[in-house]
Design a protein around this motif. Structure first.
Motif, PDB file in Angstrom:
ATOM      1  N   PHE A  29       0.837  -1.197   0.000  1.00 13.28           N
ATOM      2  CA  PHE A  29       0.000   0.000   0.000  1.00 13.28           C
ATOM      3  C   PHE A  29       0.879   1.256   0.000  1.00 13.28           C
ATOM      4  CE2 PHE A  29      -1.988   3.376   2.530  1.00 13.28           C
ATOM      5  CZ  PHE A  29      -3.071   3.662   1.720  1.00 13.28           C
ATOM      6  N   ALA A  32       2.505   1.741  -3.337  1.00 13.26           N
ATOM      7  CA  ALA A  32       1.550   2.260  -4.323  1.00 13.26           C
ATOM      8  C   ALA A  32       1.323   3.751  -4.094  1.00 13.26           C
ATOM      9  CB  ALA A  32       0.230   1.500  -4.243  1.00 13.26           C
ATOM     10  N   ASP A  36       2.205   6.816  -6.650  1.00 14.72           N
ATOM     11  CA  ASP A  36       1.284   7.879  -7.041  1.00 14.72           C
ATOM     12  C   ASP A  36       1.890   9.239  -6.737  1.00 14.72           C
ATOM     13  OD1 ASP A  36      -0.644   6.279  -8.127  1.00 14.72           O
ATOM     14  OD2 ASP A  36      -2.048   6.464  -6.461  1.00 14.72           O
ATOM     15  N   TYR A 106      -2.127   7.831 -12.332  1.00 17.09           N
ATOM     16  CA  TYR A 106      -2.174   7.129 -11.051  1.00 17.09           C
ATOM     17  C   TYR A 106      -2.469   5.664 -11.321  1.00 17.09           C
ATOM     18  CZ  TYR A 106      -2.483  11.578  -8.482  1.00 17.09           C
ATOM     19  OH  TYR A 106      -2.241  12.805  -7.943  1.00 17.09           O
ATOM     20  N   LYS A 107      -1.832   4.780 -10.604  1.00 15.80           N
ATOM     21  CA  LYS A 107      -2.013   3.345 -10.819  1.00 15.80           C
ATOM     22  C   LYS A 107      -3.468   2.914 -10.660  1.00 15.80           C
ATOM     23  CE  LYS A 107       2.476   1.448  -9.862  1.00 15.80           C
ATOM     24  NZ  LYS A 107       3.220   0.453  -9.129  1.00 15.80           N
ATOM     25  N   ARG A 108      -4.186   3.573  -9.787  1.00 17.60           N
ATOM     26  CA  ARG A 108      -5.568   3.158  -9.514  1.00 17.60           C
ATOM     27  C   ARG A 108      -6.541   3.570 -10.615  1.00 17.60           C
ATOM     28  NH1 ARG A 108      -4.500   6.978  -5.142  1.00 17.60           N
ATOM     29  NH2 ARG A 108      -5.187   8.987  -5.866  1.00 17.60           N
ATOM     30  N   VAL A 109      -6.121   4.415 -11.523  1.00 20.18           N
ATOM     31  CA  VAL A 109      -6.993   4.884 -12.597  1.00 20.18           C
ATOM     32  C   VAL A 109      -6.792   3.985 -13.811  1.00 20.18           C
ATOM     33  CG1 VAL A 109      -7.614   6.829 -14.065  1.00 20.18           C
ATOM     34  CG2 VAL A 109      -6.889   7.239 -11.722  1.00 20.18           C
ATOM     35  N   THR A 110      -7.649   2.988 -13.922  1.00 23.19           N
ATOM     36  CA  THR A 110      -7.490   2.026 -15.009  1.00 23.19           C
ATOM     37  C   THR A 110      -8.662   2.047 -15.989  1.00 23.19           C
ATOM     38  OG1 THR A 110      -8.471   0.314 -13.622  1.00 23.19           O
ATOM     39  CG2 THR A 110      -6.062   0.467 -13.638  1.00 23.19           C
ATOM     40  N   SER A 121     -15.728   7.284  -9.770  1.00 24.57           N
ATOM     41  CA  SER A 121     -14.754   6.271 -10.178  1.00 24.57           C
ATOM     42  C   SER A 121     -14.663   5.177  -9.115  1.00 24.57           C
ATOM     43  CB  SER A 121     -13.386   6.910 -10.398  1.00 24.57           C
ATOM     44  OG  SER A 121     -12.884   7.405  -9.178  1.00 24.57           O
ATOM     45  N   TRP A 123     -12.084   3.666  -7.795  1.00 24.16           N
ATOM     46  CA  TRP A 123     -11.101   3.887  -6.734  1.00 24.16           C
ATOM     47  C   TRP A 123     -11.590   4.930  -5.728  1.00 24.16           C
ATOM     48  CZ3 TRP A 123      -9.188   8.657  -5.785  1.00 24.16           C
ATOM     49  CH2 TRP A 123      -9.227   9.605  -6.814  1.00 24.16           C
ATOM     50  N   ARG A 126     -14.242   3.321  -3.506  1.00 25.21           N
ATOM     51  CA  ARG A 126     -13.578   2.387  -2.599  1.00 25.21           C
ATOM     52  C   ARG A 126     -12.852   3.129  -1.477  1.00 25.21           C
ATOM     53  NH1 ARG A 126     -11.278  -0.200  -6.296  1.00 25.21           N
ATOM     54  NH2 ARG A 126      -9.324   0.939  -6.317  1.00 25.21           N
ATOM     55  N   LYS A 127     -12.162   4.215  -1.809  1.00 23.11           N
ATOM     56  CA  LYS A 127     -11.408   4.961  -0.794  1.00 23.11           C
ATOM     57  C   LYS A 127     -12.308   5.726   0.174  1.00 23.11           C
ATOM     58  CE  LYS A 127      -7.480   5.647  -0.513  1.00 23.11           C
ATOM     59  NZ  LYS A 127      -6.525   5.021   0.381  1.00 23.11           N
TER      60      LYS A 127
END
Length: 168
Positions: A29, A32, A36, A106-110, A121, A123, A126-127
């Motif tokens: 975590f 990651a 970011d 950002y890695k979470r933006v897929t 979104s 992510w 979820r956050k």
């Protein structure tokens, strides 16, 4: 003298395994988050983006939406979430190019966010899943798009949980 090595109980063993898994998970975590933050730090500021977008709301980091979402938003500025955010052609071109280059970093933006909204979104949801519906309605918050209400350094692109203060 007989030397007998005592085997750990299964409870001790399970506890050790759980601790190890937790440490690995937290390390991942933090890596990651560091990635970011490194991505964000490597994105050069665009004064025109700050000037135009931050006039109405924070200038959301480009990495929070994929490039395709930014393209749709920039192509529909006369109807920007119910507001006419039209800009001159040169500004639109400059900002659009920058957002295309740095969008979705950002890695979470897929994937594209529903309705091209950061707050819809996967992510983001979820956050913020622990934030109650009542919190979003507080006068000091008003909506999920008001990042500064809780993230005290959001205007600097810092969304670290250490700087979160949820209004009462």
């Amino acid at each position: 003298m007989l030397n007998i090595k005592r085997q750990p109980s299964s409870a001790q063993s399970n506890s050790s395994i759980k601790s190890l898994i937790l440490m690995i998970g937290l390390s991942g975590f933090h890596l990651a988050m560091a990635d970011d933050k490194a991505n964000q730090a490597s994105i050069p500021a665009l004064p025109k983006y700050q000037q135009e977008c931050a006039a109405c709301h924070i200038a959301y980091p480009a990495g929070m939406l994929p490039a395709a979402s930014w393209k749709r938003l920039m192509n529909n500025l006369p109807n920007h979430f119910g507001t006419d955010a039209s800009l001159d052609a040169a500004s639109v071109q400059q900002i659009s190019q920058w957002l295309q280059q740095y969008g979705g970093t950002y890695k979470r933006v897929t994937t594209d966010a529903p309705q091209d909204r950061i707050t819809k979104s996967a992510w983001f949801v979820r956050k913020h899943d622990e934030v109650s519906a009542q919190t979003w309605k507080l006068a000091a918050v008003k909506s999920p798009s008001n990042c500064m209400a809780c993230h005290q350094q959001a205007n600097l692109g810092d969304f670290n949980e250490q700087h979160v203060r949820i209004p009462r």
